[in-house]
Design an enzyme around this catalytic site. Structure first.
Site, mmCIF file in Angstrom:
data_model
loop_
_atom_site.group_PDB
_atom_site.id
_atom_site.type_symbol
_atom_site.label_atom_id
_atom_site.label_comp_id
_atom_site.label_asym_id
_atom_site.label_seq_id
_atom_site.Cartn_x
_atom_site.Cartn_y
_atom_site.Cartn_z
ATOM 1 N N ARG A 114 1.206 -1.366 -0.134
ATOM 2 C CA ARG A 114 -0.073 0.161 -0.054
ATOM 3 C C ARG A 114 1.017 1.032 -0.259
ATOM 4 N NH1 ARG A 114 -4.239 -0.290 4.677
ATOM 5 N NH2 ARG A 114 -4.906 2.037 3.310
ATOM 6 N N CYS A 150 -1.045 6.369 8.272
ATOM 7 C CA CYS A 150 -1.422 5.037 8.475
ATOM 8 C C CYS A 150 -2.866 5.075 7.294
ATOM 9 C CB CYS A 150 -1.840 4.150 9.631
ATOM 10 S SG CYS A 150 -3.099 4.941 10.572
#
Length: 283
Positions: A183, A239
């Site tokens: 990611r 995040c």
């Protein structure tokens, strides 16, 4: 003795055996299946644990521009904590079954509310069960509300998207992204509608804080790993939505490193404005 970072299964068992006054929060959750954590809780949780739902209890309402899991309003979160029975200076234990991925958010939030006596169960529910210790099912009996009152935050002030954007230009702090490497690189995935990462960020996958047994690495190993990434600069933690970033905050506390600042909106807020810059790749 108060615990403020991690607590082991044996230490928690001793507290239960001694009749310690505890508030235990089960923070299990599953992205994409918001009821899965509650189902796991009902099927088996630590004695007298209350359930803390990431979307409903550990976050405020998203509005499309502030990320998937914005911080809850302090007044509302304090009221929820009192409803769970939290008292002033009571020891709180948080846990989940995902290595602390979700429970670390509760740990950070309680510190943000000025409550120092909060620790994450190292190894989580699996470690408790593997030790042959009992789990309960269903919901606990009615709870007597506590008297908790918020105090001054025990964590540095969170940073805004505007501050992170300014940091892209001046590089005064190092952004650490807790998402998994794919990611972070920008590989297509079902969670991030826009792939990539904040320019200048470095990747510290939160699971790298754990050993093969699901417990946190020794303080010295954590300190060495974070020190290399930070290279003497203060940390800003990010995040996908300000949740697993808290795992890195806890790891840094275990390591005895300076307190980092959390970017609560994280990637899901960052990409809400297409004018904000995006980087891809490993660096």
């Amino acid at each position: 003795m108060a615990y403020d970072t991690l607590i082991s299964v044996s230490q928690l068992h001793d507290l239960f055996a001694a009749g310690a006054d505890l508030l235990v929060l089960d923070c299990d959750f599953e992205l994409g299946e918001p009821e899965k954590g509650r189902e796991r809780y009902r099927a088996g949780h630590l004695p007298e644990a209350r359930y803390a739902h990431l979307d409903e209890d550990l976050a405020g309402p998203p509005d499309g521009s502030n990320g998937r899991h914005p911080l809850p309003a302090r007044v509302a979160f304090a009221a929820w904590l009192r409803k769970q029975g939290l008292k002033q200076e009571q020891q709180v234990i948080v846990y989940d079954s995902r290595g602390g991925a979700w429970a670390a958010r509760a740990w950070w939030l309680l510190r943000w509310m000025g409550h120092a006596q909060v620790a994450l169960l190292d190894g989580g529910k699996q470690a408790w069960a593997e030790a042959g210790l009992p789990l309960e099912t269903g919901y606990p009996a009615s709870v007597v509300p506590g008297d908790f009152t918020p105090g001054e935050p025990l964590v540095p002030a969170p940073v805004s998207a505007r501050q992170v954007l300014a940091n892209v230009e001046n590089g005064g702090a190092q952004v650490l992204d807790a998402r998994d490497p794919s990611r972070f690189r920008g590989d297509p995935n079902p969670i991030d509608p826009v792939p990539g990462h904040i320019p200048g960020a470095r990747n510290r996958f939160f699971r790298d804080n754990l050993g093969s047994d699901g417990r946190f690495l020794p303080a010295s190993e954590l300190a060495a790993a974070f020190s290399v990434l930070l290279d003497g600069r203060p940390a800003v933690l990010s995040c996908g939505s300000g949740v697993t970033a808290c795992h890195n905050a806890l790891a840094m506390a275990v390591a005895g490193l300076p307190e980092p600042r959390l970017y609560p909106g994280s990637w899901s807020e960052w990409i809400a404005d297409p004018a904000r810059p995006i980087a891809t790749g490993d660096a």
